[in-house]
Design a protein around this motif. Structure first.
Motif, PDB file in Angstrom:
ATOM      1  N   PRO A  53       0.815  -1.221   0.000  1.00 26.01           N
ATOM      2  CA  PRO A  53       0.000   0.000   0.000  1.00 26.01           C
ATOM      3  C   PRO A  53       0.849   1.272   0.000  1.00 26.01           C
ATOM      4  N   ALA A  54       1.963   1.278   0.755  1.00 27.50           N
ATOM      5  CA  ALA A  54       2.812   2.477   0.800  1.00 27.50           C
ATOM      6  C   ALA A  54       3.423   2.734  -0.577  1.00 27.50           C
TER       7      ALA A  54
ATOM      8  N   LEU B  83       3.608   5.230  -6.222  1.00 27.98           N
ATOM      9  CA  LEU B  83       3.425   5.046  -7.668  1.00 27.98           C
ATOM     10  C   LEU B  83       2.332   5.976  -8.196  1.00 27.98           C
ATOM     11  N   ASP B  84       1.304   6.127  -7.385  1.00 29.75           N
ATOM     12  CA  ASP B  84       0.208   7.009  -7.749  1.00 29.75           C
ATOM     13  C   ASP B  84       0.703   8.458  -7.884  1.00 29.75           C
ATOM     14  N   TYR B  85       1.536   8.857  -6.919  1.00 29.13           N
ATOM     15  CA  TYR B  85       2.103  10.198  -6.922  1.00 29.13           C
ATOM     16  C   TYR B  85       2.976  10.381  -8.164  1.00 29.13           C
ATOM     17  N   MET B  86       3.789   9.355  -8.456  1.00 31.36           N
ATOM     18  CA  MET B  86       4.684   9.396  -9.613  1.00 31.36           C
ATOM     19  C   MET B  86       3.880   9.524 -10.915  1.00 31.36           C
ATOM     20  N   LEU B  87       2.779   8.775 -10.998  1.00 34.52           N
ATOM     21  CA  LEU B  87       1.929   8.846 -12.188  1.00 34.52           C
ATOM     22  C   LEU B  87       1.459  10.275 -12.418  1.00 34.52           C
TER      23      LEU B  87
ATOM     24  N   GLY C 156       2.413  12.623 -15.539  1.00 35.42           N
ATOM     25  CA  GLY C 156       1.470  13.684 -15.868  1.00 35.42           C
ATOM     26  C   GLY C 156       2.142  14.903 -16.477  1.00 35.42           C
ATOM     27  N   SER C 157       3.453  15.110 -16.179  1.00 36.92           N
ATOM     28  CA  SER C 157       4.115  16.292 -16.720  1.00 36.92           C
ATOM     29  C   SER C 157       4.198  16.211 -18.242  1.00 36.92           C
ATOM     30  N   CYS C 158       4.239  15.039 -18.810  1.00 42.58           N
ATOM     31  CA  CYS C 158       4.248  14.903 -20.275  1.00 42.58           C
ATOM     32  C   CYS C 158       2.893  14.476 -20.826  1.00 42.58           C
ATOM     33  N   HIS C 159       2.230  13.591 -20.095  1.00 40.44           N
ATOM     34  CA  HIS C 159       0.987  13.016 -20.636  1.00 40.44           C
ATOM     35  C   HIS C 159      -0.236  13.847 -20.256  1.00 40.44           C
ATOM     36  N   GLY C 160      -0.002  14.930 -19.528  1.00 41.42           N
ATOM     37  CA  GLY C 160      -1.104  15.804 -19.134  1.00 41.42           C
ATOM     38  C   GLY C 160      -1.570  15.467 -17.729  1.00 41.42           C
TER      39      GLY C 160
ATOM     40  N   MET D 232       0.892   0.247 -12.611  1.00 40.97           N
ATOM     41  CA  MET D 232       0.597   1.602 -13.091  1.00 40.97           C
ATOM     42  C   MET D 232      -0.298   1.556 -14.323  1.00 40.97           C
ATOM     43  N   ILE D 233      -0.013   0.629 -15.223  1.00 40.12           N
ATOM     44  CA  ILE D 233      -0.839   0.506 -16.426  1.00 40.12           C
ATOM     45  C   ILE D 233      -2.276   0.129 -16.039  1.00 40.12           C
TER      46      ILE D 233
END
Ligand code: HEC
Length: 112
Positions: A31-32, A37-41, A46-50, A102-103
């Motif tokens: 869970p941690a 991973l959620d934050y990284m996504l 998100g910085s490139c994929h929006g 992540m996917i």
């Protein structure tokens, strides 16, 4: 006193010796790790994929776009990047099960 010392030494050994290999082979991140991973996504991907994954420099990563594509193939894209495009490899930061997670997360829609 001596017993306390032994206990202090035994706990980390038991912890790493028994628990760590069980996690290492676990395809589901803890869970941690999932919240990392959620934050990284959201931040890195998100910085490139929006910020809402509707696309930017990177292609949209909404459930509609990922539908029908193999989860393993998409995880490989995340791990190895796409040479000749700005999509970088993430292998030094992610394991294969983490990339797959992540996917799967993107496929479900990040706001669900
Ligand atoms: C520096 C910008 C950048 C970052 C950061 C980035 N990507 Fe990408 N990504 C791209 C680009 C550009 C493409 C499309 C490449 C092409 O095919 O032209 C792409 C393609 C993809 C694809 C393939 C999409 C498809 O429909 O086949 C996936 C999956 C993907 N990225 C996931 C991620 C994930 C997950 C992260 C974060 C760990 C991430 N990307 C971070 C730029 C980026």
């Amino acid at each position: 006193m001596r017993n306390l010392f032994l206990l202090a030494a035994a706990v980390p050994i038991l912890f790493y010796g028994v628990a760590a290999p069980a996690w290492a082979g676990d395809p589901i991140p803890s869970p941690a790790r999932q919240s990392e991973l959620d934050y990284m996504l959201r931040q890195d991907c998100g910085s490139c994929h929006g910020m809402t994954f509707k696309g930017g420099l990177g292609s949209p990563l909404l459930p509609e776009q990922l539908e029908g594509k193999s989860e393993d193939a998409l995880a490989d894209v995340v791990l190895d990047g796409i040479p000749g495009t700005p999509m970088p490899p993430w292998r030094s930061l992610l394991t294969q099960p983490e990339a797959r997670w992540m996917i799967a997360r993107l496929r479900r829609g990040l706001d669900q």
